[in-house]
Motif scaffolding. Sequence first.
Motif, PDB file in Angstrom:
ATOM      1  N   ARG A 179       0.828  -1.205   0.000  1.00  0.00           N
ATOM      2  CA  ARG A 179       0.000   0.000   0.000  1.00  0.00           C
ATOM      3  C   ARG A 179       0.863   1.255   0.000  1.00  0.00           C
ATOM      4  O   ARG A 179       0.645   2.177  -0.792  1.00  0.00           O
ATOM      5  CB  ARG A 179      -0.919  -0.007   1.217  1.00  0.00           C
TER       6      ARG A 179
ATOM      7  N   VAL B 252       2.690   2.563  -3.111  1.00  0.00           N
ATOM      8  CA  VAL B 252       1.794   3.105  -4.132  1.00  0.00           C
ATOM      9  C   VAL B 252       1.308   4.506  -3.773  1.00  0.00           C
ATOM     10  O   VAL B 252       1.212   5.382  -4.644  1.00  0.00           O
ATOM     11  CB  VAL B 252       0.587   2.160  -4.358  1.00  0.00           C
TER      12      VAL B 252
ATOM     13  N   THR C  87       5.202  -1.969  -8.340  1.00  0.00           N
ATOM     14  CA  THR C  87       3.993  -2.519  -7.730  1.00  0.00           C
ATOM     15  C   THR C  87       2.726  -2.092  -8.465  1.00  0.00           C
ATOM     16  O   THR C  87       1.919  -2.926  -8.889  1.00  0.00           O
ATOM     17  CB  THR C  87       3.895  -2.110  -6.249  1.00  0.00           C
ATOM     18  N   LEU C  88       2.521  -0.786  -8.609  1.00  0.00           N
ATOM     19  CA  LEU C  88       1.304  -0.314  -9.284  1.00  0.00           C
ATOM     20  C   LEU C  88       1.246  -0.762 -10.743  1.00  0.00           C
ATOM     21  O   LEU C  88       0.192  -1.240 -11.191  1.00  0.00           O
ATOM     22  CB  LEU C  88       1.194   1.202  -9.176  1.00  0.00           C
TER      23      LEU C  88
ATOM     24  N   LEU D  50       0.123  -4.332 -10.798  1.00  0.00           N
ATOM     25  CA  LEU D  50      -1.297  -4.465 -10.444  1.00  0.00           C
ATOM     26  C   LEU D  50      -2.183  -4.060 -11.625  1.00  0.00           C
ATOM     27  O   LEU D  50      -3.189  -4.719 -11.911  1.00  0.00           O
ATOM     28  CB  LEU D  50      -1.613  -3.593  -9.223  1.00  0.00           C
ATOM     29  N   LEU D  51      -1.808  -2.984 -12.297  1.00  0.00           N
ATOM     30  CA  LEU D  51      -2.578  -2.548 -13.471  1.00  0.00           C
ATOM     31  C   LEU D  51      -2.467  -3.569 -14.603  1.00  0.00           C
ATOM     32  O   LEU D  51      -3.435  -3.796 -15.337  1.00  0.00           O
ATOM     33  CB  LEU D  51      -2.073  -1.183 -13.945  1.00  0.00           C
TER      34      LEU D  51
ATOM     35  N   TYR E 116       2.478   1.146 -18.899  1.00  0.00           N
ATOM     36  CA  TYR E 116       3.211   0.382 -17.880  1.00  0.00           C
ATOM     37  C   TYR E 116       4.552   1.047 -17.563  1.00  0.00           C
ATOM     38  O   TYR E 116       4.897   1.292 -16.395  1.00  0.00           O
ATOM     39  CB  TYR E 116       3.401  -1.048 -18.380  1.00  0.00           C
TER      40      TYR E 116
ATOM     41  N   ILE F 199       4.289   4.813 -16.070  1.00  0.00           N
ATOM     42  CA  ILE F 199       3.989   4.834 -14.634  1.00  0.00           C
ATOM     43  C   ILE F 199       5.204   4.383 -13.830  1.00  0.00           C
ATOM     44  O   ILE F 199       5.533   4.973 -12.786  1.00  0.00           O
ATOM     45  CB  ILE F 199       2.768   3.942 -14.333  1.00  0.00           C
ATOM     46  N   SER F 200       5.895   3.359 -14.310  1.00  0.00           N
ATOM     47  CA  SER F 200       7.087   2.864 -13.613  1.00  0.00           C
ATOM     48  C   SER F 200       8.152   3.946 -13.500  1.00  0.00           C
ATOM     49  O   SER F 200       8.731   4.166 -12.424  1.00  0.00           O
ATOM     50  CB  SER F 200       7.659   1.647 -14.357  1.00  0.00           C
TER      51      SER F 200
ATOM     52  N   TYR G  44       7.123   6.739 -11.077  1.00  0.00           N
ATOM     53  CA  TYR G  44       7.267   6.335  -9.681  1.00  0.00           C
ATOM     54  C   TYR G  44       8.722   6.377  -9.246  1.00  0.00           C
ATOM     55  O   TYR G  44       9.043   6.842  -8.136  1.00  0.00           O
ATOM     56  CB  TYR G  44       6.670   4.936  -9.459  1.00  0.00           C
TER      57      TYR G  44
END
Length: 265
Positions: A8, A11, A211-212, A215-216, A237, A240-241, A244
């Motif tokens: 958690r 993210v 992680t996110l 999950l996506l 993908y 977002i990576s 982050y």
Amino acid sequence: MKFLTEMRECVIDFDFYRQIKGNRFGRSFLYLLLLFLILYSINGAKNFIISRYYIEEAVAEFSETIPEFRLENGEFIFEGKMPYYISSSTSEVFVIDTTGQVDKSVLDSAKTGLLITRDRVHVKRSAAQLQEYNLRELPEGFRLTKAQVVEFLPKLSWILMVLIVFGFVFVLAWKLLNVVLLALLGLISNSAFKAALSYGQLLNISIYALTLPMLLELAYSLVRVTGVYIPYFWVIYWLISILYVTFAVKSCKPDMPDTPDLLQE
């Protein structure tokens, strides 16, 4: 549970990365392994269930619509009316004829196709590739019947399950390569923000930053069965990576206030 807490926090809170940047790599890898195991198992179960459903549908249709046949002594014997067209279109032709009424020219206009004659199999995989196989060259005593095919087809789903299990190692290796590449890209942010992070610390950050996206990736895989398609999902993908990792590195700048290192062992 610590795993769910980490899942958690990585993210929703970029300050979390200040806490885990100094982890031993083995500890971060254990997190990735557990996360990947859960997501891969869910996706693998989905693929197995879907494949089993479609294979059962195919077996039922095959049993009902395809006439009896057998292959023995190097000859294909078919009890249906011929030429028997299983598929016939401008892009694909699949025909059975042991009477000599058609020859391999039936495949000329098709992009892909298959012609089974009494003692030959002609396979067209592309416009420029047509291969011929002589059934008389099969091992002596080789025999294949419709009943044997019907009995074998349901086993394909279990073969897929075996491939899924063995594929775990290869897909995990790909995720580790993602981590390595992401950490290399993180060197750019590290230099830009003067975060003074080592490559080992960037590896830790990259593991949690995936992680996110992972999950996506699972969510997209699950909704694709409904026909939903997102073009260039791999771009989303990686975007977002990278974002982050960038914000995580920024949060690790030396001039940022320290947060309690509660996750260190």
